[in-house]
Design a protein around this motif. Structure first.
Motif, PDB file in Angstrom:
ATOM      1  N   UNK A 147      17.424  14.496   3.158  1.00 25.50           N
ATOM      2  CA  UNK A 147      16.133  13.889   2.827  1.00 25.50           C
ATOM      3  C   UNK A 147      15.879  13.944   1.330  1.00 25.50           C
ATOM      4  N   UNK A 148      16.321  15.006   0.672  1.00 28.49           N
ATOM      5  CA  UNK A 148      16.150  15.103  -0.776  1.00 28.49           C
ATOM      6  C   UNK A 148      17.042  14.102  -1.503  1.00 28.49           C
ATOM      7  N   UNK A 149      18.200  13.848  -0.937  1.00 30.43           N
ATOM      8  CA  UNK A 149      19.111  12.864  -1.531  1.00 30.43           C
ATOM      9  C   UNK A 149      18.567  11.447  -1.377  1.00 30.43           C
ATOM     10  N   UNK A 150      18.025  11.151  -0.182  1.00 26.93           N
ATOM     11  CA  UNK A 150      17.530   9.796   0.087  1.00 26.93           C
ATOM     12  C   UNK A 150      16.167   9.553  -0.534  1.00 26.93           C
ATOM     13  N   UNK A 151      15.351  10.602  -0.646  1.00 28.69           N
ATOM     14  CA  UNK A 151      14.004  10.490  -1.211  1.00 28.69           C
ATOM     15  C   UNK A 151      13.854  11.561  -2.294  1.00 28.69           C
ATOM     16  N   UNK A 152      14.276  11.269  -3.512  1.00 30.26           N
ATOM     17  CA  UNK A 152      14.307  12.300  -4.565  1.00 30.26           C
ATOM     18  C   UNK A 152      12.970  12.969  -4.840  1.00 30.26           C
ATOM     19  N   UNK A 153      11.861  12.321  -4.495  1.00 27.99           N
ATOM     20  CA  UNK A 153      10.566  12.968  -4.738  1.00 27.99           C
ATOM     21  C   UNK A 153      10.309  14.096  -3.735  1.00 27.99           C
ATOM     22  N   UNK A 154      11.081  14.140  -2.646  1.00 23.40           N
ATOM     23  CA  UNK A 154      10.939  15.197  -1.649  1.00 23.40           C
ATOM     24  C   UNK A 154      11.923  16.319  -1.946  1.00 23.40           C
ATOM     25  N   UNK A 155      11.542  17.523  -1.569  1.00 24.23           N
ATOM     26  CA  UNK A 155      12.316  18.716  -1.909  1.00 24.23           C
ATOM     27  C   UNK A 155      13.034  19.267  -0.683  1.00 24.23           C
ATOM     28  N   UNK A 164       0.836  -1.196   0.000  1.00 21.31           N
ATOM     29  CA  UNK A 164       0.000   0.000   0.000  1.00 21.31           C
ATOM     30  C   UNK A 164       0.871   1.246   0.000  1.00 21.31           C
ATOM     31  N   UNK A 165       1.958   1.181   0.761  1.00 22.79           N
ATOM     32  CA  UNK A 165       2.918   2.269   0.791  1.00 22.79           C
ATOM     33  C   UNK A 165       4.315   1.664   0.877  1.00 22.79           C
ATOM     34  N   UNK A 166       5.224   2.219   0.112  1.00 25.10           N
ATOM     35  CA  UNK A 166       6.620   1.823   0.245  1.00 25.10           C
ATOM     36  C   UNK A 166       7.330   2.868   1.105  1.00 25.10           C
ATOM     37  N   UNK A 167       8.490   2.530   1.590  1.00 26.58           N
ATOM     38  CA  UNK A 167       9.226   3.494   2.395  1.00 26.58           C
ATOM     39  C   UNK A 167      10.722   3.250   2.243  1.00 26.58           C
ATOM     40  N   UNK A 168      11.465   4.250   2.578  1.00 23.84           N
ATOM     41  CA  UNK A 168      12.918   4.146   2.636  1.00 23.84           C
ATOM     42  C   UNK A 168      13.404   4.723   3.943  1.00 23.84           C
ATOM     43  N   UNK A 169      14.607   4.372   4.303  1.00 30.03           N
ATOM     44  CA  UNK A 169      15.186   4.895   5.541  1.00 30.03           C
ATOM     45  C   UNK A 169      16.014   6.149   5.247  1.00 30.03           C
ATOM     46  N   UNK A 170      15.896   7.129   6.132  1.00 31.44           N
ATOM     47  CA  UNK A 170      16.714   8.339   6.050  1.00 31.44           C
ATOM     48  C   UNK A 170      17.371   8.530   7.413  1.00 31.44           C
ATOM     49  N   UNK A 171      18.690   8.640   7.407  1.00 36.94           N
ATOM     50  CA  UNK A 171      19.431   8.812   8.653  1.00 36.94           C
ATOM     51  C   UNK A 171      19.960  10.233   8.745  1.00 36.94           C
ATOM     52  N   UNK A 172      19.644  10.896   9.840  1.00 36.09           N
ATOM     53  CA  UNK A 172      20.139  12.237  10.120  1.00 36.09           C
ATOM     54  C   UNK A 172      21.125  12.145  11.282  1.00 36.09           C
ATOM     55  N   UNK A 173      22.413  12.347  11.044  1.00 36.31           N
ATOM     56  CA  UNK A 173      23.390  12.264  12.141  1.00 36.31           C
ATOM     57  C   UNK A 173      23.208  13.387  13.161  1.00 36.31           C
ATOM     58  N   UNK A 174      23.677  13.139  14.378  1.00 36.33           N
ATOM     59  CA  UNK A 174      23.682  14.174  15.409  1.00 36.33           C
ATOM     60  C   UNK A 174      24.515  15.361  14.926  1.00 36.33           C
ATOM     61  N   UNK A 175      24.017  16.554  15.195  1.00 33.69           N
ATOM     62  CA  UNK A 175      24.762  17.748  14.821  1.00 33.69           C
ATOM     63  C   UNK A 175      24.425  18.299  13.456  1.00 33.69           C
ATOM     64  N   UNK A 176      23.539  17.634  12.721  1.00 32.41           N
ATOM     65  CA  UNK A 176      23.104  18.182  11.434  1.00 32.41           C
ATOM     66  C   UNK A 176      22.256  19.423  11.674  1.00 32.41           C
ATOM     67  N   UNK A 177      22.414  20.412  10.798  1.00 30.67           N
ATOM     68  CA  UNK A 177      21.527  21.576  10.805  1.00 30.67           C
ATOM     69  C   UNK A 177      20.282  21.262   9.976  1.00 30.67           C
ATOM     70  N   UNK A 178      19.315  22.157  10.036  1.00 29.66           N
ATOM     71  CA  UNK A 178      18.110  21.989   9.223  1.00 29.66           C
ATOM     72  C   UNK A 178      18.473  21.884   7.746  1.00 29.66           C
ATOM     73  N   UNK A 179      19.401  22.728   7.283  1.00 31.56           N
ATOM     74  CA  UNK A 179      19.771  22.700   5.873  1.00 31.56           C
ATOM     75  C   UNK A 179      20.414  21.368   5.496  1.00 31.56           C
ATOM     76  N   UNK A 180      21.264  20.847   6.366  1.00 32.03           N
ATOM     77  CA  UNK A 180      21.882  19.546   6.090  1.00 32.03           C
ATOM     78  C   UNK A 180      20.836  18.434   6.081  1.00 32.03           C
ATOM     79  N   UNK A 181      19.872  18.523   6.998  1.00 32.86           N
ATOM     80  CA  UNK A 181      18.800  17.533   7.016  1.00 32.86           C
ATOM     81  C   UNK A 181      17.964  17.619   5.736  1.00 32.86           C
ATOM     82  N   UNK A 182      17.701  18.834   5.280  1.00 29.66           N
ATOM     83  CA  UNK A 182      16.926  19.022   4.059  1.00 29.66           C
ATOM     84  C   UNK A 182      17.650  18.406   2.867  1.00 29.66           C
ATOM     85  N   UNK A 183      18.944  18.632   2.796  1.00 32.32           N
ATOM     86  CA  UNK A 183      19.721  18.059   1.696  1.00 32.32           C
ATOM     87  C   UNK A 183      19.733  16.530   1.780  1.00 32.32           C
TER      88      UNK A 183
END
Length: 354
Positions: free
Chosen positions: A119-127, A98-117
């Motif tokens: 998630x977009x890298x791990x899930x290309x449909x997300x911006x 019904x839904x597929x998913x992938x894992x996205x790992x955000x290391x400790x110390x990431x900023x919002x901008x790094x997290x945004x980059x």
């Protein structure tokens, strides 16, 4: 004849036992969610199907899959029914989830901008832009964001998340905020912050600086103590990591010390206006439980006392006020005076650490 009869009875019993496991007794239920995880194989999948009551026997399911054409495992969210025929369970797992998913790992110390980059890298449909917008939107609520603060920097818990094909950027951000609030409750953030004499948000600011400065867990509580001692004595924090916040990648802290920004803790007293990263649990714990200052018998204090006696001066308080890199593992050495710190800095330069 006796042997033949025995074999017939055994075969009958085995057949009955097998059929009971392929189609359990009882009414087939309504479909309920079941998650196939990334990294699952038939054995781990069979074990969880048994654990969650979708099959009677994991080993029989594994055998059944092997005898009925195998199974290409696709991670995702499925709808399965209890007491259903094993063939139906296998058939449902062979259809697209019904839904597929992938894992996205955000290391400790990431900023919002790094997290945004990330998630977009791990899930290309997300911006990345939409993630950043959600993390700076008042529509995503955090219990720890003060009035007037627009950013959720420091309020998104770094961890590994499952992101489904139905999730949007704001939902990912909301999940991260929720997990940070859960961790804050587990660590008793509100109560312990009051004991330290800070608001919960200020604790997260301190934790974010610890996260960016510390490499080893044993250094985190001491760095916390340095920060609190400097705040108490009205000394500038002089933390290089704050200089780099919001600056282009590759910027030099030394070149930024004379640049006046709200995050320049060389120019401005007190804490920076917001966290400079999203801290993990260890840094939050350190901010809530700073190390004690060195004991009178500590070499740092003995050195301080000796120098004061040699100069005929009053012995100053022995408290942690400085730290600098001490080894290639990222460990730090701590000092109680500028003189001690300068000696530690010189040793770090001699070792090629600075």
């Amino acid at each position: 004849m006796a042997v033949v009869i025995a074999m017939i009875l055994i075969a009958g019993w085995v057949g009955w036992w097998y059929l009971e496991r392929v189609k359990p007794e009882g009414q087939v239920t309504e479909a309920v969610p079941f998650t196939v995880l990334a990294g699952d194989n038939v054995d781990t999948l069979a074990a969880r199907l048994q654990q969650e009551g979708f099959v009677e026997d994991a080993s029989v399911f594994t055998w059944y899959v092997d005898r009925h054409g195998g199974l290409e495992i696709v991670p995702g969210y499925y709808q399965l029914r209890h007491n259903d025929h094993m063939g139906n369970v296998l058939g449902r797992l062979r259809t697209p989830p019904d839904q597929t998913f992938g894992k996205v790992t955000f290391p400790e110390g990431f900023t919002i901008q790094q997290m945004a980059d990330r998630v977009a890298e791990a899930q290309p449909r997300l911006s990345a832009a939409a993630f950043t917008a959600a993390a700076n939107s008042p529509t995503v609520i955090s219990a720890y964001r003060p009035a007037g603060v627009t950013s959720l920097e420091g309020l998104l818990f770094p961890d590994t998340y499952q992101v489904s094909n139905a999730d949007n950027e704001a939902q990912v951000v909301e999940r991260m905020v929720t997990l940070m609030e859960r961790v804050a409750t587990q660590e008793d953030l509100d109560t312990k912050a009051a004991i330290v004499g800070r608001t919960p948000y200020e604790i997260l600011i301190v934790a974010s600086m610890i996260e960016k400065e510390a490499k080893l867990d044993e250094d985190r509580p001491k760095i916390a103590r340095v920060i609190y001692n400097r705040l108490f004595t009205n000394m500038p924090l002089q933390i290089d990591a704050t200089l780099l916040y919001g600056q282009p990648k590759g910027s030099s802290p030394s070149a930024l010390r004379d640049v006046d920004t709200p995050y320049n803790t060389y120019m401005h007293l007190g804490l920076p206006p917001t966290p400079i990263a999203n801290p993990g649990r260890a840094s939050i714990q350190a901010a809530l439980n700073p190390a004690p200052n060195p004991a009178p018998g500590d070499p740092i204090c003995l050195d301080l006392k000796r120098r004061a006696q040699e100069r005929g001066e009053p012995e100053p308080p022995c408290v942690y006020l400085y730290y600098v890199l001490a080894n290639e593992n990222g460990g730090h050495v701590f000092g109680a005076s500028l003189e001690q710190h300068e000696a530690n800095v010189q040793r770090a330069r001699d070792l090629g650490l600075l």
